[in-house]
Motif scaffolding. Structure first.
Motif, PDB file in Angstrom:
ATOM      1  N   MET A 118       0.853  -1.180   0.000  1.00 15.25           N
ATOM      2  CA  MET A 118       0.000   0.000   0.000  1.00 15.25           C
ATOM      3  C   MET A 118       0.894   1.237   0.000  1.00 15.25           C
ATOM      4  SD  MET A 118      -2.828  -1.320   2.797  1.00 15.25           S
ATOM      5  CE  MET A 118      -3.954   0.061   2.564  1.00 15.25           C
ATOM      6  N   TRP A 119       0.284   2.393  -0.213  1.00 14.20           N
ATOM      7  CA  TRP A 119       1.041   3.639  -0.241  1.00 14.20           C
ATOM      8  C   TRP A 119       1.861   3.823   1.029  1.00 14.20           C
ATOM      9  CZ3 TRP A 119       2.958   7.359  -3.133  1.00 14.20           C
ATOM     10  CH2 TRP A 119       3.340   8.548  -2.544  1.00 14.20           C
ATOM     11  N   LYS A 120       1.286   3.492   2.165  1.00 13.86           N
ATOM     12  CA  LYS A 120       1.978   3.695   3.448  1.00 13.86           C
ATOM     13  C   LYS A 120       3.196   2.786   3.607  1.00 13.86           C
ATOM     14  CE  LYS A 120      -1.023   0.487   6.052  1.00 13.86           C
ATOM     15  NZ  LYS A 120       0.021  -0.494   6.340  1.00 13.86           N
ATOM     16  N   ASP A 121       3.276   1.720   2.796  1.00 17.87           N
ATOM     17  CA  ASP A 121       4.395   0.791   2.900  1.00 17.87           C
ATOM     18  C   ASP A 121       5.661   1.311   2.214  1.00 17.87           C
ATOM     19  OD1 ASP A 121       2.908  -1.167   4.290  1.00 17.87           O
ATOM     20  OD2 ASP A 121       2.017  -1.836   2.398  1.00 17.87           O
ATOM     21  N   LEU A 122       5.524   2.337   1.387  1.00 16.20           N
ATOM     22  CA  LEU A 122       6.686   2.879   0.681  1.00 16.20           C
ATOM     23  C   LEU A 122       7.566   3.668   1.646  1.00 16.20           C
ATOM     24  CD1 LEU A 122       5.093   4.177  -2.653  1.00 16.20           C
ATOM     25  CD2 LEU A 122       5.883   1.871  -2.074  1.00 16.20           C
ATOM     26  N   MET A 123       8.873   3.533   1.479  1.00  9.09           N
ATOM     27  CA  MET A 123       9.816   4.267   2.324  1.00  9.09           C
ATOM     28  C   MET A 123       9.939   5.704   1.838  1.00  9.09           C
ATOM     29  SD  MET A 123      12.864   1.508   3.013  1.00  9.09           S
ATOM     30  CE  MET A 123      13.608   2.577   4.243  1.00  9.09           C
ATOM     31  N   SER A 124       9.934   6.661   2.768  1.00 12.46           N
ATOM     32  CA  SER A 124      10.055   8.076   2.403  1.00 12.46           C
ATOM     33  C   SER A 124      11.452   8.623   2.654  1.00 12.46           C
ATOM     34  CB  SER A 124       9.056   8.910   3.203  1.00 12.46           C
ATOM     35  OG  SER A 124       9.401   8.921   4.582  1.00 12.46           O
ATOM     36  N   HIS A 125      12.240   7.926   3.490  1.00 12.94           N
ATOM     37  CA  HIS A 125      13.584   8.407   3.867  1.00 12.94           C
ATOM     38  C   HIS A 125      13.516   9.844   4.380  1.00 12.94           C
ATOM     39  CE1 HIS A 125      16.329   5.133   2.644  1.00 12.94           C
ATOM     40  NE2 HIS A 125      15.361   4.824   1.800  1.00 12.94           N
ATOM     41  N   TYR A 126      12.536  10.101   5.205  1.00 12.21           N
ATOM     42  CA  TYR A 126      12.312  11.461   5.717  1.00 12.21           C
ATOM     43  C   TYR A 126      13.564  12.063   6.361  1.00 12.21           C
ATOM     44  CZ  TYR A 126       9.855  15.300   8.055  1.00 12.21           C
ATOM     45  OH  TYR A 126       9.435  16.544   8.475  1.00 12.21           O
ATOM     46  N   PRO A 127      14.278  11.351   7.257  1.00  9.01           N
ATOM     47  CA  PRO A 127      15.485  11.947   7.860  1.00  9.01           C
ATOM     48  C   PRO A 127      16.563  12.277   6.833  1.00  9.01           C
ATOM     49  CG  PRO A 127      14.767  10.016   9.110  1.00  9.01           C
ATOM     50  CD  PRO A 127      13.994  10.016   7.824  1.00  9.01           C
ATOM     51  N   ASP A 128      16.713  11.391   5.822  1.00  7.36           N
ATOM     52  CA  ASP A 128      17.716  11.645   4.779  1.00  7.36           C
ATOM     53  C   ASP A 128      17.343  12.859   3.939  1.00  7.36           C
ATOM     54  OD1 ASP A 128      19.450   9.355   5.269  1.00  7.36           O
ATOM     55  OD2 ASP A 128      17.797   8.137   4.518  1.00  7.36           O
ATOM     56  N   LEU A 129      16.051  12.997   3.646  1.00  4.71           N
ATOM     57  CA  LEU A 129      15.586  14.140   2.864  1.00  4.71           C
ATOM     58  C   LEU A 129      15.905  15.463   3.564  1.00  4.71           C
ATOM     59  CD1 LEU A 129      12.058  13.057   1.545  1.00  4.71           C
ATOM     60  CD2 LEU A 129      14.095  13.484   0.179  1.00  4.71           C
ATOM     61  N   LYS A 130      15.681  15.485   4.859  1.00  2.00           N
ATOM     62  CA  LYS A 130      15.913  16.721   5.613  1.00  2.00           C
ATOM     63  C   LYS A 130      17.380  17.150   5.566  1.00  2.00           C
ATOM     64  CE  LYS A 130      13.733  17.713   9.351  1.00  2.00           C
ATOM     65  NZ  LYS A 130      13.226  17.707  10.750  1.00  2.00           N
ATOM     66  N   GLN A 131      18.276  16.176   5.376  1.00  2.00           N
ATOM     67  CA  GLN A 131      19.703  16.479   5.311  1.00  2.00           C
ATOM     68  C   GLN A 131      20.189  16.720   3.883  1.00  2.00           C
ATOM     69  OE1 GLN A 131      21.450  16.848   8.177  1.00  2.00           O
ATOM     70  NE2 GLN A 131      19.514  16.403   9.232  1.00  2.00           N
ATOM     71  N   LEU A 155      -4.174  21.337   0.872  1.00  2.00           N
ATOM     72  CA  LEU A 155      -2.910  20.621   0.890  1.00  2.00           C
ATOM     73  C   LEU A 155      -2.601  20.094   2.291  1.00  2.00           C
ATOM     74  CD1 LEU A 155      -0.605  22.864  -1.327  1.00  2.00           C
ATOM     75  CD2 LEU A 155      -1.518  20.635  -1.885  1.00  2.00           C
ATOM     76  N   PRO A 156      -1.940  18.936   2.378  1.00  2.00           N
ATOM     77  CA  PRO A 156      -1.529  18.408   3.682  1.00  2.00           C
ATOM     78  C   PRO A 156      -0.516  19.354   4.330  1.00  2.00           C
ATOM     79  CG  PRO A 156      -1.298  16.770   1.929  1.00  2.00           C
ATOM     80  CD  PRO A 156      -1.553  18.073   1.266  1.00  2.00           C
ATOM     81  N   ASN A 157      -0.257  19.154   5.619  1.00  2.00           N
ATOM     82  CA  ASN A 157       0.762  19.988   6.254  1.00  2.00           C
ATOM     83  C   ASN A 157       2.134  19.633   5.685  1.00  2.00           C
ATOM     84  OD1 ASN A 157       1.970  17.764   7.790  1.00  2.00           O
ATOM     85  ND2 ASN A 157       0.167  17.863   9.099  1.00  2.00           N
ATOM     86  N   THR A 158       3.126  20.431   6.022  1.00  2.00           N
ATOM     87  CA  THR A 158       4.456  20.297   5.418  1.00  2.00           C
ATOM     88  C   THR A 158       5.071  18.932   5.665  1.00  2.00           C
ATOM     89  OG1 THR A 158       4.807  22.667   5.692  1.00  2.00           O
ATOM     90  CG2 THR A 158       6.748  21.323   5.272  1.00  2.00           C
ATOM     91  N   VAL A 159       4.906  18.402   6.876  1.00  4.64           N
ATOM     92  CA  VAL A 159       5.484  17.092   7.204  1.00  4.64           C
ATOM     93  C   VAL A 159       4.863  15.997   6.339  1.00  4.64           C
ATOM     94  CG1 VAL A 159       5.770  15.348   9.011  1.00  4.64           C
ATOM     95  CG2 VAL A 159       6.067  17.777   9.557  1.00  4.64           C
ATOM     96  N   GLU A 160       3.527  15.998   6.219  1.00  8.45           N
ATOM     97  CA  GLU A 160       2.847  14.991   5.402  1.00  8.45           C
ATOM     98  C   GLU A 160       3.222  15.131   3.934  1.00  8.45           C
ATOM     99  OE1 GLU A 160      -1.394  13.993   7.467  1.00  8.45           O
ATOM    100  OE2 GLU A 160      -1.183  16.027   6.677  1.00  8.45           O
ATOM    101  N   LEU A 161       3.282  16.369   3.462  1.00  5.30           N
ATOM    102  CA  LEU A 161       3.610  16.614   2.058  1.00  5.30           C
ATOM    103  C   LEU A 161       5.042  16.174   1.752  1.00  5.30           C
ATOM    104  CD1 LEU A 161       2.245  17.727  -0.463  1.00  5.30           C
ATOM    105  CD2 LEU A 161       3.188  19.980   0.079  1.00  5.30           C
TER     106      LEU A 161
END
Length: 476
Positions: A118-131, A155-161
């Motif tokens: 499902m969509w939620k199963d995809l990795m976002s690498h959020y910590p890596d993106l922030k760096q 639009l979703p909030n910044t974290v969700e987007l």
């Protein structure tokens, strides 16, 4: 699309279709605008959407099929015209729309009869993106476009987007046409389970916007944890491949191919001065890394977690251009003992420096100096072959094809779509030149590969290869 899933306890043969899937969301590349249908992605005569005047369709069937997903976009595209929305912004907007107003959060993409993503199963690498400053700048620019473009959606909030953006850039597939050229981008939820290897056992090809994953090696059973495709072009040094994977997917590849001795000896090798010897000769021409070493255990563990490949347990020493092997001596052939003269070494260094600066231009300085499988030599041959086809210099193109085939086998492997396409192109040229026996030989080699990588129902196989093969067989 109904899938006939292969059972996990049955053996897998090269050419078996492991998964076929329609995209969760996708966009046609803007460079193909007006040339291809925005729905089926086929290249044929198309007409503009009467509403937005931006997307194109090949007929009413595709227009009707696409309308449920296009109607919200149509009004927004019309409102912001004549501004052009970047491809990445359109892609992210489609994700936002499907998650906000569609079935995006509940949609299940099956890769077995009972297993799905499902969509939620995809990795976002959020910590890596922030760096990642480059990606954060890109995300900021996309947000500015979305705020103007999506007036009808909250639009979703910044974290969700940012999580959506991360899942998009990490999990997107480049959609390729039958000539392996990029024509669009898509997210395929089930297919995203497949990890990377520089020595893959499967390959992803496309028929329109449908992705097909096929095995290119025999396997005792289907284990999705062991299925690998290549995320990148393999006609590069391990260092270049690792760098691209780190920058785009945030993991360091440590596969056997990246650290194998065979490629290390070939990548920047000189040709042995002894014309009867094919052994590669090491000559130090500049300090450059050919492979990356993990900086710390966390980086190494990150690779294993991402790729599921933890077979490489030995410590790996950092290899550089001047440190490929302790046994090899600089400028001396380890096979026949022939030593390079000072002039040989100077000519080699100049050829390597020249090739590095002018990779797109094939020069005689390489011939007889760089090893036939030298990565820069191979890249130059590849560029030159395509250029020769464009200007219809068939005789020279044939000479380059002969030299390019062993390079493709070495870097891509014996069963790769690009190798199959090379045999097909070469065979087509030979058929045009009425060199029928050689044409038939090349087309048969293309058939052996493309039947495995694409299957016998793919348009490339049915509509391009088979007619040429039949013609060659009839005229021989």
């Amino acid at each position: 699309m109904k899938n006939n899933f292969k059972l996990s306890d049955t053996s897998v043969k090269a050419g078996d279709l492991l998964l076929t899937e329609k995209p969760f969301v996708y966009v046609l590349s803007s460079k193909e605008k007006g040339l291809r249908c925005d729905n089926c992605l086929q290249k044929l005569k198309v007409l503009k959407c009467s509403g937005c005047q931006f997307v194109h369709y090949c007929g009413r069937v595709c227009q009707k099929e696409a309308w449920s997903g296009h109607k919200w976009e149509c009004a927004n595209l019309k409102r912001v015209a004549p501004k052009i929305i970047p491809d990445a912004a359109r892609m992210l907007a489609k994700i936002v729309n499907r998650l906000s107003r569609g079935d995006g959060h509940t949609y299940r993409a099956y890769y077995t009869k009972t297993s799905f993503r499902m969509w939620k199963d995809l990795m976002s690498h959020y910590p890596d993106l922030k760096q990642d400053k480059k990606r954060m700048d890109h995300f900021t620019s996309l947000c500015m476009v979305l705020f103007e473009f999506l007036k009808d959606i909250s639009l979703p909030n910044t974290v969700e987007l940012m999580g959506m953006y991360g899942r998009m850039v990490i999990n997107s597939f480049t959609i390729l046409d039958i000539d392996m050229n990029s024509i669009g981008t898509g997210i395929y939820l089930a297919s995203s389970i497949v990890d990377h290897s520089c020595d893959p056992n499967a390959v992803a090809t496309f028929d329109g916007n449908t992705i097909n994953i096929r095995a290119i090696q025999d396997m005792p059973n289907l284990d999705w944890n062991q299925i690998r495709i290549s995320y990148i072009d393999l006609l590069k040094t391990p260092y270049e491949r690792q760098t691209e994977l780190l920058e785009n997917y945030y993991f360091l590849c440590e596969c056997d191919r990246c650290f194998g001795d065979i490629q290390m000896k070939i990548l920047h090798a000189a040709k042995c001065p002894n014309q009867k010897c094919d052994n590669p000769v090491k000559i130090s021409w500049k300090d450059c890394e050919l492979v990356r070493k993990p900086k710390d255990e966390s980086e190494k563990n990150g690779y294993i977690k991402e790729n599921g490949d933890s077979n490489n347990e030995s410590e790996i020493e950092q290899s550089e251009c001047n440190n490929i092997s302790e046994i090899e001596r600089d400028g001396e052939c380890s096979a026949c003992g022939t030593k390079c003269t000072e002039k040989d070494i100077e000519v080699f260094k100049k050829a390597m420096e020249f090739t590095e600066m002018h990779l797109q231009k094939m020069k005689e300085k390489q011939e007889g100096v760089l090893h036939p499988l030298n990565v820069m030599h191979a890249q130059t041959l590849d560029h030159a072959f395509d250029a020769l086809i464009q200007v219809q210099l068939w005789e020279t193109a044939c000479l380059y094809a002969e030299k390019l085939i062993p390079c493709f086998k070495f870097y891509y492997g014996e069963r790769h779509p690009l190798l199959g396409l090379l045999h097909l192109k070469y065979g087509k040229i030979l058929l045009y030149k009425m060199d029928l026996s050689k044409a038939l030989e090349q087309l048969k080699l293309a058939e052996q590969i493309l039947n495995i990588t694409h299957g016998d129902r793919h348009p490339l196989y049915k509509e391009q290869l088979l007619p040429l093969l039949s013609q060659a067989m009839l005229e021989c």
